[in-house]
Design an enzyme around this catalytic site. Structure first.
Site, PDB file in Angstrom:
ATOM      1  N   GLU A 105      12.829   1.570  14.614  1.00 13.27           N
ATOM      2  CA  GLU A 105      12.699   2.635  13.602  1.00 13.27           C
ATOM      3  C   GLU A 105      12.460   3.945  14.344  1.00 13.27           C
ATOM      4  OE1 GLU A 105       9.993   3.923   9.717  1.00 13.27           O
ATOM      5  OE2 GLU A 105       9.247   2.404  11.099  1.00 13.27           O
ATOM      6  N   ASP A 146       0.820  -1.218   0.000  1.00 15.06           N
ATOM      7  CA  ASP A 146       0.000   0.000   0.000  1.00 15.06           C
ATOM      8  C   ASP A 146       0.851   1.264   0.000  1.00 15.06           C
ATOM      9  OD1 ASP A 146       0.820  -0.793   2.559  1.00 15.06           O
ATOM     10  OD2 ASP A 146      -0.783   0.290   3.567  1.00 15.06           O
TER      11      ASP A 146
END
Length: 375
Positions: free
Chosen positions: A222, A35
């Site tokens: 992250e 996506d």
């Protein structure tokens, strides 16, 4: 915390890779979101079919909007971009089309093996079942692989099924990945905001996957630091780390240039736990100040199991060719360095050993040898 000194390797000798060489080099991609990689023109067409309002209706302008919003430094604005891609991926036909085009785009970029991830639970707004979502994506991947082979571009693509860490469907998605594992699904992943949603909330899913002898990666390190990485590995048993860039927080470079690894960093390196690094994306989200300052440079010289990935090709306006080119510009990487990243990734893939070895021996190494011979 005890630390151990580490030796830095010297970069490979030779000319830095050109963009043309990076394009022609065979590439392996382990961290790419379905996506996050749609063609802007496809979004425009699919949105028109369902009456979904877009911020731009011209494909080129829409593409610029996506990268601008993703570059804003605002997480809400970054996440808003996915509202539009996910909105147009709610029917079987749309999912199949997006998946097919994804494979064709990766093949055109010189990718020979890819694992593409997405969250099935985000594509059931129009009453598709989770099983129908996976089937539609697999149909698209099969069509894309066949079309690419017909053009002489050999590519193998597998699905990674993602569960959202702020939801409670991880066990269900893990079971779905096992149901499909011999039909195109290579493994499992969790994604979403790290802070406040530790991977240990999903221990049931990870323990189930371990009992089923299955593979999984976890988005960790992250936006959030070492505790996220530690939990992903030592509590959950992750085979790979999605991003893992914050492992740099456990590495110290002294004023004299000596490098010391903390216990966690040393463990990650010793155990060859793959880092799915996404340089362009990390710069966008603030995990790195620039490509030249990205921890990938130091981690590569320390010989961690570093792999190079795209994350979200649309939002980052990137490709594997771009990632390799920008790294070569920043760090002077040669063809041999790109080969090292590529073999690292292929070794780390959730593909049976014989198939990994065949791609390394028959495809990757001969192509890089030819590139290196160009001088």
């Amino acid at each position: 915390m005890a630390a151990m000194s580490a030796v830095l390797t010297e970069p490979s000798a030779g000319p830095a890779v050109t963009r043309d060489q990076a394009l022609r080099a065979p590439k392996v991609l382990l961290h790419d979101h379905l996506d996050g990689g749609l063609r802007p023109a496809t979004i425009v067409e699919l949105a028109a079919e369902i009456g979904h309002e877009l911020p731009e209706t011209d494909a080129e302008a829409l593409g610029r909007w996506f990268t601008t919003m993703a570059d804003s430094g605002s997480l809400p604005q970054y996440l808003e971009t996915f509202d539009h891609t996910v909105a147009v991926m709610q029917t079987a036909a749309a999912l199949t089309r997006v998946a097919r085009e994804c494979v064709e785009d990766l093949a055109a970029d010189g990718v020979v093996y890819a694992e593409v991830r997405y969250a099935p639970e985000q594509h059931v707004a129009n009453d598709l079942t989770l099983d129908e979502v996976v089937a539609a994506v697999q149909e698209g991947f099969e069509e894309g692989m066949a079309a690419s082979r017909a053009r002489g571009q050999g590519i193998t693509v597998r699905q990674l099924l993602t569960a959202m860490r702020h939801q409670a469907r991880s066990r269900e998605i893990a079971e779905l990945s096992i149901a499909w594992r011999d039909r195109g699904v290579a493994g499992f992943d969790i994604a979403g905001a790290e802070a406040g949603y530790p991977p240990t909330r999903h221990l049931d899913a990870f323990e189930y996957l371990q009992r089923e002898n299955s593979h999984f990666t976890i988005h960790a390190g992250e936006a959030f630091g070492l505790p996220s990485i530690w939990e992903a590995i030592q509590w959950c048993g992750a085979d790979r780390l999605g991003h893992g860039v914050r492992i740099i927080d456990d590495i110290t470079v002294t004023d004299s240039g000596e490098v010391e690894l903390g216990r966690l960093a040393a463990y990650v390196r010793d155990m060859r736990i793959p880092l799915e690094m996404c340089p362009a994306s990390n710069v966008q989200t603030g995990a790195a100040a620039s490509i030249a300052e990205h921890p990938i440079g130091l981690l590569t010289r320390l010989r961690f199991r570093v792999t190079v990935n795209t994350d979200n090709r649309l939002m980052s306006g990137t490709s594997m060719t771009s990632e390799f080119t920008h790294l070569a510009e920043a760090f002077g990487y040669t063809v041999r360095d790109l080969e090292w990243f590529t073999v690292n990734a292929m070794k780390s893939a959730f593909l049976p050993f014989d198939e990994r070895l065949a791609l390394i021996t028959d495809v990757i190494k001969p192509a890089y040898a030819a590139l290196a011979a160009e001088g």
